[in-house]
Scaffold this motif. Structure first.
Motif, PDB file in Angstrom:
ATOM      1  N   ALA A 104      54.125 -62.663  14.588  1.00 35.52           N
ATOM      2  CA  ALA A 104      54.220 -62.876  13.138  1.00 35.52           C
ATOM      3  C   ALA A 104      53.480 -64.125  12.687  1.00 35.52           C
ATOM      4  O   ALA A 104      53.015 -64.201  11.544  1.00 35.52           O
ATOM      5  CB  ALA A 104      55.690 -62.965  12.715  1.00 35.52           C
ATOM      6  N   ILE A 105      53.369 -65.134  13.575  1.00 31.10           N
ATOM      7  CA  ILE A 105      52.729 -66.392  13.160  1.00 31.10           C
ATOM      8  C   ILE A 105      51.381 -66.625  13.839  1.00 31.10           C
ATOM      9  O   ILE A 105      50.758 -67.672  13.641  1.00 31.10           O
ATOM     10  CB  ILE A 105      53.659 -67.601  13.410  1.00 31.10           C
ATOM     11  N   SER A 106      50.917 -65.648  14.627  1.00 28.06           N
ATOM     12  CA  SER A 106      49.620 -65.792  15.290  1.00 28.06           C
ATOM     13  C   SER A 106      48.501 -65.273  14.397  1.00 28.06           C
ATOM     14  O   SER A 106      48.708 -64.380  13.573  1.00 28.06           O
ATOM     15  CB  SER A 106      49.604 -65.008  16.606  1.00 28.06           C
ATOM     16  N   ALA A 137      58.434 -68.261  27.503  1.00 24.74           N
ATOM     17  CA  ALA A 137      57.352 -67.268  27.488  1.00 24.74           C
ATOM     18  C   ALA A 137      56.007 -67.867  27.092  1.00 24.74           C
ATOM     19  O   ALA A 137      54.966 -67.470  27.623  1.00 24.74           O
ATOM     20  CB  ALA A 137      57.717 -66.131  26.537  1.00 24.74           C
ATOM     21  N   TYR A 138      56.009 -68.839  26.152  1.00 25.48           N
ATOM     22  CA  TYR A 138      54.739 -69.316  25.601  1.00 25.48           C
ATOM     23  C   TYR A 138      54.491 -70.806  25.822  1.00 25.48           C
ATOM     24  O   TYR A 138      53.456 -71.330  25.388  1.00 25.48           O
ATOM     25  CB  TYR A 138      54.673 -68.980  24.101  1.00 25.48           C
ATOM     26  N   GLU A 139      55.457 -71.475  26.459  1.00 24.28           N
ATOM     27  CA  GLU A 139      55.346 -72.913  26.723  1.00 24.28           C
ATOM     28  C   GLU A 139      55.039 -73.680  25.440  1.00 24.28           C
ATOM     29  O   GLU A 139      54.226 -74.602  25.408  1.00 24.28           O
ATOM     30  CB  GLU A 139      54.281 -73.182  27.796  1.00 24.28           C
ATOM     31  N   ARG A 140      55.696 -73.262  24.377  1.00 25.71           N
ATOM     32  CA  ARG A 140      55.521 -73.886  23.075  1.00 25.71           C
ATOM     33  C   ARG A 140      56.883 -74.044  22.417  1.00 25.71           C
ATOM     34  O   ARG A 140      57.845 -73.339  22.747  1.00 25.71           O
ATOM     35  CB  ARG A 140      54.607 -73.050  22.164  1.00 25.71           C
ATOM     36  N   ASP A 141      56.949 -74.964  21.462  1.00 27.12           N
ATOM     37  CA  ASP A 141      58.192 -75.193  20.739  1.00 27.12           C
ATOM     38  C   ASP A 141      58.213 -74.307  19.496  1.00 27.12           C
ATOM     39  O   ASP A 141      57.307 -74.400  18.648  1.00 27.12           O
ATOM     40  CB  ASP A 141      58.298 -76.672  20.338  1.00 27.12           C
ATOM     41  N   LEU A 142      59.231 -73.451  19.382  1.00 30.75           N
ATOM     42  CA  LEU A 142      59.292 -72.494  18.278  1.00 30.75           C
ATOM     43  C   LEU A 142      59.369 -73.203  16.932  1.00 30.75           C
ATOM     44  O   LEU A 142      58.681 -72.825  15.979  1.00 30.75           O
ATOM     45  CB  LEU A 142      60.498 -71.560  18.460  1.00 30.75           C
ATOM     46  N   GLU A 143      60.186 -74.230  16.842  1.00 29.05           N
ATOM     47  CA  GLU A 143      60.317 -74.936  15.569  1.00 29.05           C
ATOM     48  C   GLU A 143      58.985 -75.529  15.130  1.00 29.05           C
ATOM     49  O   GLU A 143      58.599 -75.415  13.962  1.00 29.05           O
ATOM     50  CB  GLU A 143      61.372 -76.041  15.694  1.00 29.05           C
ATOM     51  N   ALA A 144      58.261 -76.129  16.065  1.00 30.61           N
ATOM     52  CA  ALA A 144      56.961 -76.721  15.731  1.00 30.61           C
ATOM     53  C   ALA A 144      55.977 -75.654  15.267  1.00 30.61           C
ATOM     54  O   ALA A 144      55.209 -75.866  14.314  1.00 30.61           O
ATOM     55  CB  ALA A 144      56.409 -77.466  16.947  1.00 30.61           C
ATOM     56  N   ASP A 145      56.006 -74.493  15.917  1.00 30.00           N
ATOM     57  CA  ASP A 145      55.089 -73.419  15.519  1.00 30.00           C
ATOM     58  C   ASP A 145      55.432 -72.866  14.137  1.00 30.00           C
ATOM     59  O   ASP A 145      54.540 -72.539  13.341  1.00 30.00           O
ATOM     60  CB  ASP A 145      55.119 -72.293  16.556  1.00 30.00           C
ATOM     61  N   VAL A 146      56.725 -72.741  13.848  1.00 27.30           N
ATOM     62  CA  VAL A 146      57.146 -72.263  12.520  1.00 27.30           C
ATOM     63  C   VAL A 146      56.742 -73.271  11.449  1.00 27.30           C
ATOM     64  O   VAL A 146      56.233 -72.901  10.376  1.00 27.30           O
ATOM     65  CB  VAL A 146      58.674 -72.005  12.493  1.00 27.30           C
ATOM     66  N   ILE A 147      56.942 -74.552  11.721  1.00 28.66           N
ATOM     67  CA  ILE A 147      56.551 -75.595  10.765  1.00 28.66           C
ATOM     68  C   ILE A 147      55.047 -75.560  10.520  1.00 28.66           C
ATOM     69  O   ILE A 147      54.568 -75.724   9.387  1.00 28.66           O
ATOM     70  CB  ILE A 147      56.988 -76.984  11.281  1.00 28.66           C
ATOM     71  N   GLY A 148      54.283 -75.312  11.593  1.00 37.52           N
ATOM     72  CA  GLY A 148      52.828 -75.282  11.461  1.00 37.52           C
ATOM     73  C   GLY A 148      52.302 -74.095  10.687  1.00 37.52           C
ATOM     74  O   GLY A 148      51.162 -74.110  10.226  1.00 37.52           O
ATOM     75  N   ASP A 149      53.131 -73.062  10.505  1.00 38.40           N
ATOM     76  CA  ASP A 149      52.648 -71.830   9.876  1.00 38.40           C
ATOM     77  C   ASP A 149      53.306 -71.529   8.532  1.00 38.40           C
ATOM     78  O   ASP A 149      52.970 -70.539   7.893  1.00 38.40           O
ATOM     79  CB  ASP A 149      52.881 -70.642  10.821  1.00 38.40           C
ATOM     80  N   THR A 150      54.264 -72.352   8.111  1.00 39.38           N
ATOM     81  CA  THR A 150      54.959 -72.124   6.834  1.00 39.38           C
ATOM     82  C   THR A 150      55.001 -73.438   6.057  1.00 39.38           C
ATOM     83  O   THR A 150      54.562 -74.474   6.546  1.00 39.38           O
ATOM     84  CB  THR A 150      56.392 -71.614   7.074  1.00 39.38           C
ATOM     85  N   SER A 151      55.550 -73.390   4.860  1.00 35.42           N
ATOM     86  CA  SER A 151      55.568 -74.605   4.035  1.00 35.42           C
ATOM     87  C   SER A 151      56.724 -74.574   3.040  1.00 35.42           C
ATOM     88  O   SER A 151      57.389 -73.558   2.862  1.00 35.42           O
ATOM     89  CB  SER A 151      54.243 -74.748   3.277  1.00 35.42           C
ATOM     90  N   HIS A 153      60.087 -75.072   0.692  1.00 33.17           N
ATOM     91  CA  HIS A 153      61.514 -74.796   0.897  1.00 33.17           C
ATOM     92  C   HIS A 153      61.724 -73.631   1.854  1.00 33.17           C
ATOM     93  O   HIS A 153      62.735 -73.579   2.563  1.00 33.17           O
ATOM     94  CB  HIS A 153      62.196 -74.519  -0.448  1.00 33.17           C
ATOM     95  N   PHE A 154      60.783 -72.692   1.880  1.00 33.05           N
ATOM     96  CA  PHE A 154      60.842 -71.584   2.826  1.00 33.05           C
ATOM     97  C   PHE A 154      60.867 -72.132   4.249  1.00 33.05           C
ATOM     98  O   PHE A 154      61.701 -71.744   5.079  1.00 33.05           O
ATOM     99  CB  PHE A 154      59.630 -70.674   2.606  1.00 33.05           C
ATOM    100  N   GLN A 155      59.966 -73.063   4.529  1.00 30.82           N
ATOM    101  CA  GLN A 155      59.903 -73.687   5.848  1.00 30.82           C
ATOM    102  C   GLN A 155      61.199 -74.426   6.168  1.00 30.82           C
ATOM    103  O   GLN A 155      61.747 -74.310   7.279  1.00 30.82           O
ATOM    104  CB  GLN A 155      58.731 -74.673   5.883  1.00 30.82           C
ATOM    105  N   LYS A 156      61.720 -75.192   5.211  1.00 30.29           N
ATOM    106  CA  LYS A 156      62.943 -75.980   5.449  1.00 30.29           C
ATOM    107  C   LYS A 156      64.123 -75.089   5.808  1.00 30.29           C
ATOM    108  O   LYS A 156      64.899 -75.400   6.722  1.00 30.29           O
ATOM    109  CB  LYS A 156      63.274 -76.812   4.208  1.00 30.29           C
ATOM    110  N   MET A 157      64.267 -73.958   5.110  1.00 30.45           N
ATOM    111  CA  MET A 157      65.387 -73.067   5.402  1.00 30.45           C
ATOM    112  C   MET A 157      65.219 -72.409   6.771  1.00 30.45           C
ATOM    113  O   MET A 157      66.195 -72.250   7.508  1.00 30.45           O
ATOM    114  CB  MET A 157      65.512 -72.003   4.308  1.00 30.45           C
ATOM    115  N   LEU A 158      63.991 -72.047   7.124  1.00 28.05           N
ATOM    116  CA  LEU A 158      63.755 -71.461   8.451  1.00 28.05           C
ATOM    117  C   LEU A 158      64.131 -72.456   9.550  1.00 28.05           C
ATOM    118  O   LEU A 158      64.748 -72.087  10.558  1.00 28.05           O
ATOM    119  CB  LEU A 158      62.290 -71.051   8.601  1.00 28.05           C
ATOM    120  N   VAL A 159      63.776 -73.716   9.355  1.00 32.35           N
ATOM    121  CA  VAL A 159      64.103 -74.747  10.348  1.00 32.35           C
ATOM    122  C   VAL A 159      65.611 -74.918  10.467  1.00 32.35           C
ATOM    123  O   VAL A 159      66.152 -75.039  11.577  1.00 32.35           O
ATOM    124  CB  VAL A 159      63.418 -76.089   9.988  1.00 32.35           C
TER     125      VAL A 159
END
Length: 667
Positions: A104-106, A137-151, A153-159
């Motif tokens: 979804a975020i790639s 699975a991806y050796e990545r931080d999910l929260e960091a990836d979500v923050i990098g792909d959203t912005s 209040h939407f981003q804040k609620m996802l976090v």
């Protein structure tokens, strides 16, 4: 296999396979993929008959026996949607969610709907497992990836949701409930602009039990459901996310039933959504989703999948579904209770009814009469002025304008309007100019005159009006047509249908509250009637549905579910036919949620090729001062588009302008 909470029944459709042998399954799968081509039937049969825990054991055995990765082999042998579905089933649930979010975020763009669906619906434990699986699975931080792909209040609620820290205590503080209601109200409705942080904090952290009480109290305090405030105060992906959170708080199975329906309705199928939900819920709450789906959409999930998909893909989905709820004997009592409670929560009795047309401020009948006369005088007609005045005055004010028009000009306003406008616009404007009871009386008269009878119009009016409205209609009918409504119905209809209409037309429905003992007797009365005795069945249903009060009937419906494991509407549709069935279903739907009944009627009037302008006009005129605002909310909730948008896409010209003015706004 996912285990239900202590004391709860397992509600998944996939179970541990008895006599399970992982080595035997591994060998069978290897054989199915060996040589030229693959035995897809064998593959789907094995994988859909094993729980996820058992599938992981098969993966391990496959690697031990053949030194190969089972998922890699399946990907090589299978293709398309069938491959995505089978591979999804083979992954542990948390890793399946992690893969969906990664996809979804790639790349270019973000699949916000996928993010919303997963993060709004998972429990704390599932969220923690998801974060760990993503890291593994991806050796990545999910929260960091979500923050990098959203912005925003939407981003804040996802976090916030990703933290998996929602309170889980079932003990609820009444004081805190009241405080949260006040904070939400002040953050939205009472504030210039919106304090999104309050919405994020409360909806992202409070327990489900607590929030359900908050939603109930919010409705009592503000007169509107929390969803309406979210739509009015928030926007974009943030609004969609918060609405999804609310839906999952109210009922996660209902949220997924709605997602599945939207994935398959209309042209084309949203296969990614369909696969994701069928895989992720098959060992959690698929039975609840199935039952709510059937109750809400009047068809089984099984039948919709069967009609919307094909090949091995279809066969696999149907196995995950686990059964056809339209088949004899298929029913799930616990899910029926959930479905009942959901529509009971949104029932009319608990929501303040609001129209879209209100009395105009600084009303001046003299000025309005003169403006209307000017709009119709000379060459041409100023339709815009006519529409603007008539759609922005209450019916009582319109009657004053009629009287003033006659006093000033010695002319009948209705006659002048008839001569100046025509077609759909004329029917709408003239309908608005009539007193409500006289308008309904005219609609009933038109439904019965000439060749053939418009049974749907008769049912719509008589099944939904209050006692006071029915009595006023009787008086208006007698006054306008010099014949009683009962005599007209008697001469134009027949059999049980006639008896139902005449009973409704008496306007003698009880008006008290519920009586639990009587409700149980009433439920038993209609539950005991054998289906082969159709005449007795219809008589007993008529005696109860046409005479008991709305609050009492709601209780009868719930007792009926407890006794039979069937929703009364489903039973009516199964056991009856024709106009009798349609009349009883209309009564039941009106009792359950009258604005939703009218929202459905409006949707159907504009669905497909052509528009049923008569039904559209009748409802917009008759509900504009009663509950059209509530109908608008139900419309967008069920059909994922506003009534304003539907009208705009299905009508045109001055008729469109007048309808949109009555609609009162874009949701």
């Amino acid at each position: 296999m996912a285990k239900p909470a202590q004391g709860a029944k397992y509600r998944g459709s996939i179970h541990d396979f008895p006599g399970f042998d992982p080595n035997q399954d591994a060998e069978a799968l290897y054989t199915a993929m060996k040589g030229f081509g693959s035995d897809k039937e064998a593959i789907l049969d094995i994988i859909t008959s094993r729980s996820n825990r058992q599938r992981q054991e098969v993966c391990q055995s496959y690697k031990s026996l053949y030194g190969k990765d089972l998922i890699a082999d399946l990907k090589y042998e299978l293709t398309g949607k069938f491959e995505r579905l089978i591979v999804g089933l083979m992954r542990p649930p948390a890793y399946c969610d992690a893969k969906e979010i990664k996809d979804a975020i790639s790349g270019i763009g973000t699949d916000e709907k996928c993010l919303i669906e997963i993060l709004a619906s998972r429990t704390n434990e599932q969220m923690h497992q998801l974060v760990a699986a993503y890291k593994d699975a991806y050796e990545r931080d999910l929260e960091a990836d979500v923050i990098g792909d959203t912005s925003g209040h939407f981003q804040k609620m996802l976090v916030v949701l990703l933290q998996g820290t929602r309170e889980e205590d079932d003990v609820v503080s009444e004081d805190l409930v009241q405080q949260d209601v006040q904070d939400l109200y002040e953050a939205g409705e009472l504030k210039w602009g919106t304090d999104e942080a309050q919405f994020i904090y409360i909806l992202g952290n409070r327990s489900k039990q607590h929030l359900r009480l908050v939603f109930d109290e919010y409705l009592k305090t503000t007169g509107k459901p929390i969803e309406a405030s979210i739509r009015g105060e928030l926007s974009g992906d943030f609004e969609k996310l918060m609405l999804a959170v609310v839906k999952c708080i109210r009922s996660t199975p209902e949220y997924f039933a709605e997602r599945l329906f939207k994935a398959m309705k209309g042209l084309g199928t949203r296969d990614n959504t369909l696969i994701r939900i069928m895989v992720s819920r098959s060992e959690l709450d698929m039975l609840d989703i199935r039952e709510i789906f059937r109750t809400k959409y009047e068809k089984s999930l099984y039948s919709m999948i069967k009609n919307d998909t094909s090949g091995e893909y279809k066969k696999t989905l149907l196995k995950l579904c686990g059964g056809d709820d339209d088949a004899a004997g298929q029913f799930f009592p616990e899910a029926a209770q959930v479905a009942y409670q959901m529509w009971e929560l949104s029932a009319v009795a608990r929501v303040e009814l609001k129209g879209t047309v209100r009395p105009a401020n600084d009303f001046n009948p003299d000025a309005d009469a003169k403006a209307l006369r000017k709009a119709m005088k000379g060459l041409g007609t100023d339709e815009n002025t006519i529409i603007d005045i008539i759609t922005h005055r209450s019916n009582a004010q319109r009657q004053q304008i009629r009287q003033t028009f006659k006093s000033h000009f010695g002319r009948d306003l209705m006659t002048d309007l008839k001569s100046e406008i025509s077609g759909d616009l004329a029917r709408l404007i003239l309908g608005l100019m009539m007193p409500p009871a006289h308008y309904d009386a005219k609609q009933l008269k038109k439904a019965m005159e000439g060749a053939g009878t418009d049974e749907k119009a008769l049912i719509e009016i008589l099944a939904t009006r209050t006692n006071a409205e029915i009595r006023a209609i009787n008086e208006a009918y007698k006054e306008d047509y010099h014949k009683s409504l009962e005599d007209a119905l008697s001469s134009d209809t027949s059999g049980h249908f006639r008896r139902i209409l005449i009973s409704l037309a008496t306007g003698n429905r009880e008006e008290g509250g519920e009586n639990l003992d009587q409700a149980r007797e009433d439920a038993q009365e209609i539950a005991d009637t054998p289906s082969r005795d159709k005449t007795s069945l219809e008589t007993r249903f008529m005696t109860i549905l046409c005479t008991r009060s709305y609050p009492h009937l709601r209780r009868v419906f719930q007792e009926f579910i407890k006794m039979t494991n069937y929703d009364v509407e489903h039973t009516i549709k199964k056991e009856m036919s024709g106009d009798v069935r349609d009349a009883f279903v209309a009564i039941v739907q009106s009792v359950k949620n009258k604005p939703l009944f009218f929202a459905d009627k409006l949707y159907k009037s504009m669905k497909g090729a052509g528009t049923d302008e008569k039904t559209l006009t009748r409802i917009m005129v008759s509900r504009s001062e009663i509950d059209l605002l509530n109908i608008r909310r139900e419309f967008i909730e069920k059909y994922d588009k506003s009534l304003h948008q539907a009208i705009e896409g299905d009508t045109s010209g001055d008729f469109l302008k007048a309808l949109l003015a009555l609609c009162g706004g874009e949701d």
